[in-house]
Structures are given as structure tokens and as C-alpha cells.
Motif scaffolding. Sequence first.
Motif, mmCIF file in Angstrom:
data_model
loop_
_atom_site.group_PDB
_atom_site.id
_atom_site.type_symbol
_atom_site.label_atom_id
_atom_site.label_comp_id
_atom_site.label_asym_id
_atom_site.label_seq_id
_atom_site.Cartn_x
_atom_site.Cartn_y
_atom_site.Cartn_z
ATOM 1 N N MET A 189 0.808 -1.215 0.000
ATOM 2 C CA MET A 189 0.000 0.000 0.000
ATOM 3 C C MET A 189 0.841 1.265 0.000
ATOM 4 S SD MET A 189 -3.043 -1.127 2.631
ATOM 5 C CE MET A 189 -4.052 0.273 2.157
ATOM 6 N N ALA A 190 2.046 1.187 0.556
ATOM 7 C CA ALA A 190 2.885 2.384 0.672
ATOM 8 C C ALA A 190 3.486 2.802 -0.657
ATOM 9 C CB ALA A 190 3.995 2.136 1.693
ATOM 10 N N VAL A 191 3.750 1.847 -1.557
ATOM 11 C CA VAL A 191 4.404 2.185 -2.833
ATOM 12 C C VAL A 191 3.562 3.156 -3.656
ATOM 13 C CG1 VAL A 191 5.168 1.256 -5.040
ATOM 14 C CG2 VAL A 191 5.840 0.119 -2.915
ATOM 15 N N PRO A 192 2.287 2.849 -3.955
ATOM 16 C CA PRO A 192 1.507 3.839 -4.726
ATOM 17 C C PRO A 192 1.308 5.156 -3.991
ATOM 18 C CG PRO A 192 0.102 2.051 -3.938
ATOM 19 C CD PRO A 192 1.502 1.631 -3.685
ATOM 20 N N ILE A 193 1.156 5.100 -2.678
ATOM 21 C CA ILE A 193 0.992 6.341 -1.913
ATOM 22 C C ILE A 193 2.246 7.188 -2.014
ATOM 23 C CG2 ILE A 193 0.687 7.281 0.404
ATOM 24 C CD1 ILE A 193 -1.065 4.876 1.048
ATOM 25 N N ALA A 194 3.420 6.554 -1.976
ATOM 26 C CA ALA A 194 4.682 7.294 -2.083
ATOM 27 C C ALA A 194 4.804 7.979 -3.438
ATOM 28 C CB ALA A 194 5.856 6.349 -1.856
ATOM 29 N N PHE A 195 4.426 7.284 -4.516
ATOM 30 C CA PHE A 195 4.493 7.890 -5.843
ATOM 31 C C PHE A 195 3.495 9.038 -5.977
ATOM 32 C CE2 PHE A 195 6.803 4.070 -7.083
ATOM 33 C CZ PHE A 195 7.697 4.579 -8.016
ATOM 34 N N LEU A 196 2.354 8.931 -5.315
ATOM 35 C CA LEU A 196 1.378 10.022 -5.350
ATOM 36 C C LEU A 196 1.817 11.211 -4.496
ATOM 37 C CD1 LEU A 196 -1.965 7.999 -5.063
ATOM 38 C CD2 LEU A 196 -0.967 9.014 -7.117
ATOM 39 N N ALA A 197 2.672 10.959 -3.487
ATOM 40 C CA ALA A 197 3.110 12.035 -2.593
ATOM 41 C C ALA A 197 4.362 12.740 -3.087
ATOM 42 C CB ALA A 197 3.358 11.478 -1.196
ATOM 43 N N ALA A 198 5.188 12.066 -3.895
ATOM 44 C CA ALA A 198 6.429 12.680 -4.383
ATOM 45 C C ALA A 198 6.115 13.783 -5.391
ATOM 46 C CB ALA A 198 7.313 11.615 -5.020
ATOM 47 N N ARG A 199 6.823 14.887 -5.285
ATOM 48 C CA ARG A 199 6.572 16.034 -6.156
ATOM 49 C C ARG A 199 6.822 15.724 -7.629
ATOM 50 N NH1 ARG A 199 6.013 20.975 -3.708
ATOM 51 N NH2 ARG A 199 6.436 21.044 -1.459
ATOM 52 N N ILE A 249 -4.004 15.635 -5.440
ATOM 53 C CA ILE A 249 -3.611 14.257 -5.112
ATOM 54 C C ILE A 249 -2.528 14.239 -4.030
ATOM 55 C CG2 ILE A 249 -2.725 12.089 -6.019
ATOM 56 C CD1 ILE A 249 -5.479 12.848 -7.033
ATOM 57 N N ARG A 250 -1.505 15.083 -4.157
ATOM 58 C CA ARG A 250 -0.395 15.062 -3.196
ATOM 59 C C ARG A 250 -0.838 15.369 -1.772
ATOM 60 N NH1 ARG A 250 4.015 18.287 -1.174
ATOM 61 N NH2 ARG A 250 5.862 16.945 -0.960
ATOM 62 N N PRO A 251 -1.675 16.386 -1.538
ATOM 63 C CA PRO A 251 -2.131 16.618 -0.153
ATOM 64 C C PRO A 251 -2.886 15.429 0.433
ATOM 65 C CG PRO A 251 -2.521 18.556 -1.496
ATOM 66 C CD PRO A 251 -2.102 17.480 -2.431
ATOM 67 N N ILE A 252 -3.674 14.734 -0.396
ATOM 68 C CA ILE A 252 -4.403 13.564 0.102
ATOM 69 C C ILE A 252 -3.427 12.457 0.493
ATOM 70 C CG2 ILE A 252 -6.026 11.746 -0.530
ATOM 71 C CD1 ILE A 252 -7.442 13.767 -2.312
ATOM 72 N N ALA A 253 -2.415 12.235 -0.356
ATOM 73 C CA ALA A 253 -1.412 11.213 -0.049
ATOM 74 C C ALA A 253 -0.638 11.564 1.216
ATOM 75 C CB ALA A 253 -0.460 11.052 -1.233
ATOM 76 N N LEU A 254 -0.271 12.831 1.370
ATOM 77 C CA LEU A 254 0.437 13.253 2.577
ATOM 78 C C LEU A 254 -0.433 13.120 3.824
ATOM 79 C CD1 LEU A 254 2.315 16.429 1.274
ATOM 80 C CD2 LEU A 254 3.270 14.170 1.733
ATOM 81 N N LEU A 255 -1.734 13.361 3.669
ATOM 82 C CA LEU A 255 -2.653 13.202 4.795
ATOM 83 C C LEU A 255 -2.709 11.743 5.240
ATOM 84 C CD1 LEU A 255 -4.801 14.340 6.715
ATOM 85 C CD2 LEU A 255 -6.498 13.944 4.910
#
Length: 271
Positions: A96-106, A115-121
Motif C-alpha cells: 500500500m505504501a508504494v503507490p501512496i509514495a508515488f502520489l506524494a512525491a513532487r 492528489i499530493r495533499p491527500i497522499a500526505l494526509l
Amino acid sequence: MPVRESGSLKLWQRRTQRESLSHWALWLIGIAIFAYCWQQISEATTWFFVWDAPRITQDIWSRATPPKWEYITQLGKPIWDTLNIATLGTIIALIMAVPIAFLAARNTTPSLLLIRPIALLIIVSTRSINSLIWALLLIAIIGPGVFAGVIAIAIRSIGFCAKLLYEAIEEIDTTQVEAITATGASRWQIMAYGIVPQIMPAFAGIAVFRWDINIRESTVLGLVGAGGIGLQLSSSLNVLAWPQVSLILLVILAAVVISEWVSAKVRAAII
């Protein structure tokens, strides 16, 4: 006078009156905060038990030694459950962390504003709650047992793994990415051949490091009913079976030491 240190000229300057007052004011504020906090702690503490702690410690030590070695035959399955909780929880968290990390990286997120704020949340919310609290909530929802422990460890680990991984993604060498982009590669091909190979060492290190941490955390989940060797520890504490408690603590220590040795060997092989 100026003092020469390590080949550079270091000038000593006297503080102005305003700087000195500010410096001492900060010290006074810090001391006042410490005194207030200590007062609150002191009022909430029964000091009789604190002064009596050495005697109680000696009494428990005398009751807990020697450990009840024959009880070790009943700890095989609990310690195996503990290892399974840590391992399966880590695997689920990484998936689960892999897709979240790609969505959070700038440099890989589809949208910096949405998308990035949701992933960081998600990363912050899963990291901010301890695994014991997650276990308590999950036990109330899906009932006690090993499955609740696995999910608690997984949820707790998502934010940790995703945070370190998205930071690794943001620190990749852009030259390789630009070279693959210049060939007309698609977005998925850029990620597969330009980004993933660069973050694989970091991913492996994060996985092993988190598994090592989860071994420690999973040993205590049984205290709230989430399975593992902590359940045996809780049962022994409830009946004041101190020889069993000391043996369980030794088994937990051995498991943690072995996991630390394994993770160190794997990290050394990766690096």
C-alpha cells in the motif's frame, strides 16, 4: 582578539544588551516551563510508591528467578504468531505504501494541488497513531486475534514506509529520467526504467528496517488481545506468574536480537 581556528579566522563578538536580555529571557522561560511541568507531575505522583520501588523491584526479581524453563514448550506458537504478524503486516504495508509514495512525491504525483495533499494526509494519519491504539480499534471492529494484529501493524507501517520512499523518489537522479523521456517513453515506462531502479536499494532497506521495528511492536500487541506472545505475557501478568513472565521476556529479547541480526545482515548485503 581574533582567534585563528582550523585555518579560518574566527571573530569573537560581545553580545549587545538587547541580545543578552533576550538570551536570559529565553532561559527564564524555559526554567519556568520546566518548573510548571514538574509541579504538575509531582502533584499527580504518589511518591510513597516511588520511594518504595527498590524494595518492590527486589521482591519481584526474587519471585521471577529462576525462569520457569518448562513453560517454553507453550511459547512456540505464540512467538510464531508474533513473527507472522510482523512479516505479513510489513508486506501489506509495503504494497500500500508504494503507490501512496508515488502520489506524494513532487516529481511523480499527478496533481500537486489535489492528489499530493491527500497522499500526505494518509501518510501523516497512519504514522501519528500508535499500533496499540490501532489494535484496540480493530479488536472492537473485527474482534480479537492475530488478524487484528496484522492489520494494526500494516496501518501503522504505511505512513513510515511511504514517507521514506517518497523522499527517496524526490532525490533520484533526473538525468536518467530525462534520457528515457527523450526516447518518447510513456509515463509508465519512465517510472519502470528511470525511477524504480534508482529507488530499489532504498525500498529494500526501508522494508527490512520496518520489519525489524514491527517485530518489536508485535510482541506487545497481545496485551490488548491482538494475538502473539504478548497474549501469553498478559495472561501470566494477570495471575502474577513471575517465573513465566521472566521466561517470556527472555524469549522476546531473543526474538528481537535475532531480528536485529537478520536485518543488519540484509542491510549490509544491500548496501
